[in-house]
Scaffold this motif. Sequence first.
Motif, mmCIF file in Angstrom:
data_model
loop_
_atom_site.group_PDB
_atom_site.id
_atom_site.type_symbol
_atom_site.label_atom_id
_atom_site.label_comp_id
_atom_site.label_asym_id
_atom_site.label_seq_id
_atom_site.Cartn_x
_atom_site.Cartn_y
_atom_site.Cartn_z
ATOM 1 N N LEU A 214 6.844 7.824 11.448
ATOM 2 C CA LEU A 214 5.524 8.249 10.983
ATOM 3 C C LEU A 214 5.096 9.544 11.667
ATOM 4 O O LEU A 214 4.521 10.430 11.028
ATOM 5 C CB LEU A 214 4.499 7.150 11.250
ATOM 6 N N SER B 25 -2.670 14.755 8.104
ATOM 7 C CA SER B 25 -1.370 14.630 8.764
ATOM 8 C C SER B 25 -1.545 14.437 10.266
ATOM 9 O O SER B 25 -0.812 13.662 10.889
ATOM 10 C CB SER B 25 -0.534 15.865 8.484
ATOM 11 N N LEU C 156 -2.314 10.956 10.839
ATOM 12 C CA LEU C 156 -1.104 10.135 10.757
ATOM 13 C C LEU C 156 -0.338 10.151 12.081
ATOM 14 O O LEU C 156 0.148 9.113 12.546
ATOM 15 C CB LEU C 156 -0.228 10.631 9.615
ATOM 16 N N ASN D 74 -2.076 7.976 14.459
ATOM 17 C CA ASN D 74 -1.831 6.571 14.153
ATOM 18 C C ASN D 74 -0.491 6.108 14.691
ATOM 19 O O ASN D 74 -0.368 4.957 15.135
ATOM 20 C CB ASN D 74 -1.876 6.372 12.650
ATOM 21 N N ALA D 75 0.513 6.984 14.646
ATOM 22 C CA ALA D 75 1.818 6.628 15.210
ATOM 23 C C ALA D 75 1.698 6.377 16.709
ATOM 24 O O ALA D 75 2.270 5.409 17.247
ATOM 25 C CB ALA D 75 2.821 7.743 14.937
ATOM 26 N N ALA E 161 4.041 1.350 5.028
ATOM 27 C CA ALA E 161 3.535 2.464 5.831
ATOM 28 C C ALA E 161 4.365 3.722 5.593
ATOM 29 O O ALA E 161 3.822 4.808 5.335
ATOM 30 C CB ALA E 161 3.546 2.089 7.309
ATOM 31 N N ILE E 162 5.692 3.575 5.639
ATOM 32 C CA ILE E 162 6.546 4.748 5.440
ATOM 33 C C ILE E 162 6.416 5.255 4.007
ATOM 34 O O ILE E 162 6.377 6.469 3.755
ATOM 35 C CB ILE E 162 8.006 4.404 5.786
ATOM 36 N N ALA F 176 3.261 7.252 3.630
ATOM 37 C CA ALA F 176 3.372 8.568 4.271
ATOM 38 C C ALA F 176 4.247 9.506 3.443
ATOM 39 O O ALA F 176 3.920 10.684 3.260
ATOM 40 C CB ALA F 176 3.937 8.400 5.678
ATOM 41 N N THR G 152 -1.150 3.607 4.016
ATOM 42 C CA THR G 152 -0.481 3.608 5.316
ATOM 43 C C THR G 152 -1.395 3.053 6.409
ATOM 44 O O THR G 152 -0.957 2.256 7.245
ATOM 45 C CB THR G 152 -0.051 5.033 5.676
ATOM 46 N N LEU H 260 -0.732 -0.322 8.619
ATOM 47 C CA LEU H 260 -0.711 -0.276 10.082
ATOM 48 C C LEU H 260 -1.640 -1.330 10.677
ATOM 49 O O LEU H 260 -1.323 -1.931 11.715
ATOM 50 C CB LEU H 260 -1.107 1.115 10.573
#
Lengths: 103, 176
Positions: A15, A35, A38, A41-42, B24-25, B28, B47, B51
Amino acid sequence: MGTIITPYLTLAAILFCIGLYGALTKKNGVIVLLSIELMLNAVNLNLVAFSKLGDHPVLTGQIFSLFNITVAAAEAAVGIAILIALYRNKGTTDVTEMDSMKR
Amino acid sequence: MFSGIGDILSSGTSWAFFIFALLAIGGAIFMISFTKVIHMVVSLALTFISLAGLYVILEAEFVAFVQVLIYAGAISILMIFGIMMTKHRQGEEQEPRRPWHEGLAIVGALGLFGILFYAIQKTTFTASGTLDAGKDNTLEIGKLLYNEHVIPFEIMSVLLTVAFIGAIVVAKREED
């Protein structure tokens, strides 16, 4: 110990790299902000995974992820406000045209 | 990940992990590949929600609900507002692409993923103890937040107030 931490870390790495690619290549400013969210979030997924499955499982990882979510919310609000102000002045949200400090 | 694949496919928790990880993937990837901006935001909301499901699997219920409230609710709506208040049509027709730029970005992202994947596979994690989260995850988080981490908590509230007032001041119309 049935569950291991490695799949969560791998998913977070995937991610993060997708978010990095989006932040580097997208032209719309809102999508660049998304982005970045994102990628944050990872990082949150890593924190929560280490909080349960790490070497020393404690709740502090979840506390840190809550702080991270708060800072991300503040960043999103300020970023959208800056984008709207820039749109009023220049008429575009294209991040490749926001180069007035280079001139 | 490949070493414990047989162990992973045996229990229901791992199936839930795989479904949520795929969602999730997938969200994205769709966020990257869609062309309309609204579709990008909606797929990224998918996503965020998956999560939150992963957080429930990891026994972090409070973080999961905060994730649904803040990310899937507030930030997605805020981004949609941001799209609506700016002009976004010009990105939909095909602009002259930047092949060098995108190629270098792909190489950079894949290189970072390679380094991270190598490091993750190389490290051995010993899950020694189990998490003593008590019966109520929210109660334990509240106790920690008001005892040990009370100063960061208060600073965070000041940060949120300052950031939102600053956002209003920045986005306000100048002429009135």
